[in-house]
Scaffold this motif. Structure first.
Motif, PDB file in Angstrom:
ATOM      1  N   ALA A 193       1.753  -0.731   5.547  1.00  0.00           N
ATOM      2  CA  ALA A 193       0.812   0.299   5.098  1.00  0.00           C
ATOM      3  C   ALA A 193      -0.120  -0.284   4.037  1.00  0.00           C
ATOM      4  O   ALA A 193       0.276  -1.110   3.230  1.00  0.00           O
ATOM      5  N   THR A 194      -1.336   0.177   4.073  1.00  0.00           N
ATOM      6  CA  THR A 194      -2.336  -0.272   3.114  1.00  0.00           C
ATOM      7  C   THR A 194      -2.263   0.601   1.864  1.00  0.00           C
ATOM      8  O   THR A 194      -2.302   1.815   1.950  1.00  0.00           O
ATOM      9  N   ARG A 195      -2.162  -0.051   0.719  1.00  0.00           N
ATOM     10  CA  ARG A 195      -2.141   0.663  -0.552  1.00  0.00           C
ATOM     11  C   ARG A 195      -3.586   0.973  -0.959  1.00  0.00           C
ATOM     12  O   ARG A 195      -4.446   0.105  -0.936  1.00  0.00           O
ATOM     13  N   VAL A 196      -3.821   2.204  -1.319  1.00  0.00           N
ATOM     14  CA  VAL A 196      -5.165   2.607  -1.745  1.00  0.00           C
ATOM     15  C   VAL A 196      -5.333   2.279  -3.216  1.00  0.00           C
ATOM     16  O   VAL A 196      -4.470   2.568  -4.038  1.00  0.00           O
ATOM     17  N   GLU A 197      -6.444   1.648  -3.520  1.00  0.00           N
ATOM     18  CA  GLU A 197      -6.840   1.380  -4.894  1.00  0.00           C
ATOM     19  C   GLU A 197      -8.217   1.990  -5.079  1.00  0.00           C
ATOM     20  O   GLU A 197      -8.850   2.432  -4.119  1.00  0.00           O
ATOM     21  N   TYR A 198      -8.690   1.986  -6.301  1.00  0.00           N
ATOM     22  CA  TYR A 198      -9.991   2.592  -6.576  1.00  0.00           C
ATOM     23  C   TYR A 198     -10.840   1.630  -7.399  1.00  0.00           C
ATOM     24  O   TYR A 198     -10.347   0.910  -8.255  1.00  0.00           O
ATOM     25  N   LEU A 199     -12.123   1.649  -7.102  1.00  0.00           N
ATOM     26  CA  LEU A 199     -13.098   0.853  -7.823  1.00  0.00           C
ATOM     27  C   LEU A 199     -14.066   1.830  -8.483  1.00  0.00           C
ATOM     28  O   LEU A 199     -14.605   2.719  -7.813  1.00  0.00           O
TER      29      LEU A 199
END
Length: 121
Positions: free
Chosen positions: A7-13
């Motif tokens: 699963a892809t971990r969501v990060e924020y920019l």
């Protein structure tokens, strides 16, 4: 509850006061969220100083995607930039030099706001 190891971990920019969702490698999650500010914010995170050559490649990648609905292959980029820039810069080595974190197909696509392909690691 088991977790999916793929699963892809969501990060924020943070871009101009807005949080843009990316995966852990910096690929944008919603291509409609892409802005010029996104390029500069991601470049800062990746310690890359954006030049006009970067912008030429970013525009090429975005235009190619808009026209073909797929990512441009590096060989197509090389052919294009050899005509535009000449052989001293229009080559694989130079494109990888200006995009040191994965070349134009990875780092260039991230900056251009193009999502990662399924087969890409």
């Amino acid at each position: 509850m088991s977790t999916n190891p793929y699963a892809t971990r969501v990060e924020y920019l943070d871009v101009d006061g807005k949080r843009i969702a990316t995966d852990q490698e910096g690929y944008i999650q919603d291509m409609d969220d892409w802005t010029v500010g996104y390029v500069y914010a991601l470049a800062k995170k990746e310690r890359l100083e954006i030049t006009e050559d970067h912008w030429d490649v970013i525009r090429y990648i975005r235009d190619y995607y808009q026209m073909h609905r797929v990512q441009a292959q590096v060989r197509d980029m090389i052919k294009h930039f050899k005509q535009v820039w000449g052989p001293s810069r229009g080559n694989n080595r130079y494109l990888h030099d200006i995009f040191p974190r994965g070349g134009p197909q990875k780092q260039g696509n991230r900056l251009a706001g193009i999502r990662r392909t399924k087969g890409e690691h």
